[in-house]
Design a protein around this motif. Structure first.
Motif, PDB file in Angstrom:
ATOM      1  N   PHE A  12       0.946  -0.842  -0.202  1.00 46.69           N
ATOM      2  CA  PHE A  12      -0.087   0.067   0.290  1.00 46.69           C
ATOM      3  C   PHE A  12       1.039   1.691  -0.025  1.00 46.69           C
ATOM      4  CE2 PHE A  12      -2.688  -3.336   2.326  1.00 46.69           C
ATOM      5  CZ  PHE A  12      -3.859  -3.161   0.879  1.00 46.69           C
ATOM      6  N   PHE A  13       2.058   1.401   0.732  1.00 48.78           N
ATOM      7  CA  PHE A  13       3.043   2.484   1.029  1.00 48.78           C
ATOM      8  C   PHE A  13       3.175   2.879  -0.687  1.00 48.78           C
ATOM      9  CE2 PHE A  13       6.610   4.564   1.067  1.00 48.78           C
ATOM     10  CZ  PHE A  13       5.963   5.821   1.983  1.00 48.78           C
ATOM     11  N   PRO A  14       3.919   2.011  -1.477  1.00 49.68           N
ATOM     12  CA  PRO A  14       4.035   2.224  -2.953  1.00 49.68           C
ATOM     13  C   PRO A  14       3.374   3.935  -3.070  1.00 49.68           C
ATOM     14  CG  PRO A  14       4.788   0.587  -2.412  1.00 49.68           C
ATOM     15  CD  PRO A  14       3.407   0.422  -1.261  1.00 49.68           C
ATOM     16  N   ILE A  15       2.069   3.193  -3.323  1.00 45.00           N
ATOM     17  CA  ILE A  15       0.910   4.129  -4.082  1.00 45.00           C
ATOM     18  C   ILE A  15       0.977   5.763  -3.595  1.00 45.00           C
ATOM     19  CG2 ILE A  15      -1.888   4.819  -3.570  1.00 45.00           C
ATOM     20  CD1 ILE A  15      -2.140   1.946  -3.116  1.00 45.00           C
ATOM     21  N   SER A  16       1.159   5.678  -2.557  1.00 44.74           N
ATOM     22  CA  SER A  16       1.537   7.802  -2.267  1.00 44.74           C
ATOM     23  C   SER A  16       2.685   8.044  -2.708  1.00 44.74           C
ATOM     24  CB  SER A  16       2.567   7.712  -0.591  1.00 44.74           C
ATOM     25  OG  SER A  16       3.419   6.929  -0.109  1.00 44.74           O
ATOM     26  N   TYR A  17       3.670   7.036  -3.730  1.00 41.93           N
ATOM     27  CA  TYR A  17       4.608   7.139  -4.769  1.00 41.93           C
ATOM     28  C   TYR A  17       4.535   7.340  -5.358  1.00 41.93           C
ATOM     29  CZ  TYR A  17       8.823   7.527  -1.570  1.00 41.93           C
ATOM     30  OH  TYR A  17       9.371   7.708  -1.041  1.00 41.93           O
ATOM     31  N   ILE A  18       2.943   6.616  -6.145  1.00 43.83           N
ATOM     32  CA  ILE A  18       2.546   6.845  -7.633  1.00 43.83           C
ATOM     33  C   ILE A  18       1.527   8.089  -7.446  1.00 43.83           C
ATOM     34  CG2 ILE A  18       0.933   6.289  -9.051  1.00 43.83           C
ATOM     35  CD1 ILE A  18       1.368   3.519  -8.133  1.00 43.83           C
ATOM     36  N   PHE A  19       0.985   8.615  -6.761  1.00 43.70           N
ATOM     37  CA  PHE A  19       0.339   9.902  -6.248  1.00 43.70           C
ATOM     38  C   PHE A  19       1.914  10.770  -6.805  1.00 43.70           C
ATOM     39  CE2 PHE A  19      -2.918   8.254  -3.767  1.00 43.70           C
ATOM     40  CZ  PHE A  19      -4.129   8.676  -5.116  1.00 43.70           C
ATOM     41  N   GLY A  20       2.893  11.053  -6.462  1.00 41.57           N
ATOM     42  CA  GLY A  20       3.724  11.988  -5.858  1.00 41.57           C
ATOM     43  C   GLY A  20       3.954  11.951  -7.186  1.00 41.57           C
ATOM     44  N   ASP A  21       4.541  10.484  -8.507  1.00 44.85           N
ATOM     45  CA  ASP A  21       4.472  11.019  -9.808  1.00 44.85           C
ATOM     46  C   ASP A  21       4.019  11.736 -10.441  1.00 44.85           C
ATOM     47  OD1 ASP A  21       7.255   9.730  -9.398  1.00 44.85           O
ATOM     48  OD2 ASP A  21       6.105   7.520  -9.534  1.00 44.85           O
ATOM     49  N   VAL A  22       3.066  10.929 -10.009  1.00 40.79           N
ATOM     50  CA  VAL A  22       2.025  11.866 -11.037  1.00 40.79           C
ATOM     51  C   VAL A  22       1.323  13.563 -10.354  1.00 40.79           C
ATOM     52  CG1 VAL A  22      -0.808  12.076 -11.048  1.00 40.79           C
ATOM     53  CG2 VAL A  22      -0.128  10.209 -11.584  1.00 40.79           C
ATOM     54  N   LEU A  23       1.736  13.863  -9.419  1.00 43.66           N
ATOM     55  CA  LEU A  23       1.485  15.205  -8.868  1.00 43.66           C
ATOM     56  C   LEU A  23       2.602  15.712  -9.820  1.00 43.66           C
ATOM     57  CD1 LEU A  23       0.138  14.758  -5.549  1.00 43.66           C
ATOM     58  CD2 LEU A  23      -0.741  16.094  -7.225  1.00 43.66           C
ATOM     59  N   THR A  24       3.986  15.137  -9.877  1.00 47.33           N
ATOM     60  CA  THR A  24       5.195  16.160 -10.453  1.00 47.33           C
ATOM     61  C   THR A  24       5.271  16.227 -11.925  1.00 47.33           C
ATOM     62  OG1 THR A  24       6.421  15.564  -8.621  1.00 47.33           O
ATOM     63  CG2 THR A  24       7.620  16.293 -10.807  1.00 47.33           C
ATOM     64  N   GLU A  25       4.302  14.947 -12.720  1.00 46.98           N
ATOM     65  CA  GLU A  25       4.575  15.418 -14.012  1.00 46.98           C
ATOM     66  C   GLU A  25       3.263  16.033 -14.394  1.00 46.98           C
ATOM     67  OE1 GLU A  25       4.676  13.848 -17.459  1.00 46.98           O
ATOM     68  OE2 GLU A  25       6.209  13.082 -15.948  1.00 46.98           O
ATOM     69  N   VAL A  26       2.335  16.022 -14.046  1.00 49.96           N
ATOM     70  CA  VAL A  26       1.517  17.008 -14.553  1.00 49.96           C
ATOM     71  C   VAL A  26       1.513  18.532 -13.412  1.00 49.96           C
ATOM     72  CG1 VAL A  26      -0.845  17.714 -14.617  1.00 49.96           C
ATOM     73  CG2 VAL A  26      -0.620  15.128 -14.500  1.00 49.96           C
ATOM     74  N   TYR A  27       1.578  18.549 -12.686  1.00 45.40           N
ATOM     75  CA  TYR A  27       1.223  19.790 -11.662  1.00 45.40           C
ATOM     76  C   TYR A  27       2.225  20.357 -11.253  1.00 45.40           C
ATOM     77  CZ  TYR A  27      -3.339  18.538 -11.360  1.00 45.40           C
ATOM     78  OH  TYR A  27      -4.899  17.767 -11.065  1.00 45.40           O
ATOM     79  N   GLY A  28       3.776  19.779 -11.322  1.00 40.25           N
ATOM     80  CA  GLY A  28       4.716  19.926 -11.381  1.00 40.25           C
ATOM     81  C   GLY A  28       5.293  20.339  -9.359  1.00 40.25           C
ATOM     82  N   TYR A  29       7.367  20.745  -9.794  1.00 42.77           N
ATOM     83  CA  TYR A  29       7.574  19.789  -7.474  1.00 42.77           C
ATOM     84  C   TYR A  29       6.794  20.815  -6.807  1.00 42.77           C
ATOM     85  CZ  TYR A  29      11.294  20.580  -4.519  1.00 42.77           C
ATOM     86  OH  TYR A  29      11.595  19.432  -3.158  1.00 42.77           O
TER      87      TYR A  29
END
Length: 237
Positions: free
Chosen positions: A53-70
């Protein structure tokens, strides 16, 4: 000159809430439990119980950075850090409040302590590892996007996760359990968790890629961090 009005996004707030929810659940349920399964060829594999379950938070982090930025992902990281801090404080207060004096509550108090009475080391390990790993993941993702001109999303997701999870998993296990678990168990858990998280990220890549494409179209945004201030200790976008 009038300042530009801040943009309102359709899904950013929902993604932030979902990310914080996953983070809290993953850190409150199971991180201190070492589980084992017997797998063909590999034999007995030891891993942390929150592994799926914890790796899902990293997927959200990737999505947020890719779309909305650092910068906008940085705000989510700090929101998650604040949620973890409050959860740790609340757990400390509840565990240490004097229980009612009856037989049922005497037994129940032991269960509360077992579930939420994490040592200061586990709490500190969770918060430090999460912050370091998440910022590293977002930084690498943002830099790779600029370097590749937005190509090779799969490589950017896996590459950023490899760096972030190396810090996250290593820091958490070292801070929380060094000197408590045998070193061979620490190493076994680290290897199993680290590589599983990378595999899990790769397996979920098709879902992640579709989600990214949907958000870019829905938000009308595809951010590149060319002039971004990467200082983690600020909330400015």
């Amino acid at each position: 000159m009038n300042k530009a009005e801040p943009r309102n996004f359709k899904y950013y707030d929902l993604i932030m809430a979902a990310c914080v929810c996953v983070l809290l659940c993953a850190n409150l349920i199971g991180p201190a439990k070492a589980a084992q399964v017997d797998l063909p060829l590999l034999g007995t594999v030891t891993f942390g119980a929150d592994l799926f379950f914890f790796p899902i938070s990293y997927i959200f982090g990737d999505v947020l950075t890719e779309v909305y930025g650092y910068g906008r992902d940085r705000r989510v990281v700090w929101a998650g850090f604040g949620a973890l801090a409050f959860a740790a404080f609340m757990a400390f207060v509840i565990v240490n409040l004097p229980p009612a004096r009856n037989a049922f509550m005497d037994g129940y108090q032991q269960h509360v302590e077992a579930m939420f009475g994490n040592t200061w080391r586990v709490v500190a390990a969770s918060m430090i590892a999460f912050a370091a790993g998440s910022f590293a993941n977002s930084f690498v993702m943002a830099k790779m996007k600029v370097a590749t001109a937005g190509r090779f999303l799969w490589a950017r997701i896996v590459g950023s996760t490899a760096v972030g999870q190396l810090l996250d998993t290593g820091l958490f296990l070292t801070i929380a359990f060094w000197g408590i678990w045998p070193q061979e168990q620490l190493l076994a858990v680290f290897v199993a968790q680290y590589f599983f998280k990378l595999i899990w990220e790769a397996v979920l890549y098709p879902v992640t890629a579709r989600f990214v494409a949907f958000l870019k179209k829905a938000e009308g945004l595809d951010h590149y961090d060319r002039d971004t201030n990467f200082n983690p200790f600020t909330l400015k976008v």
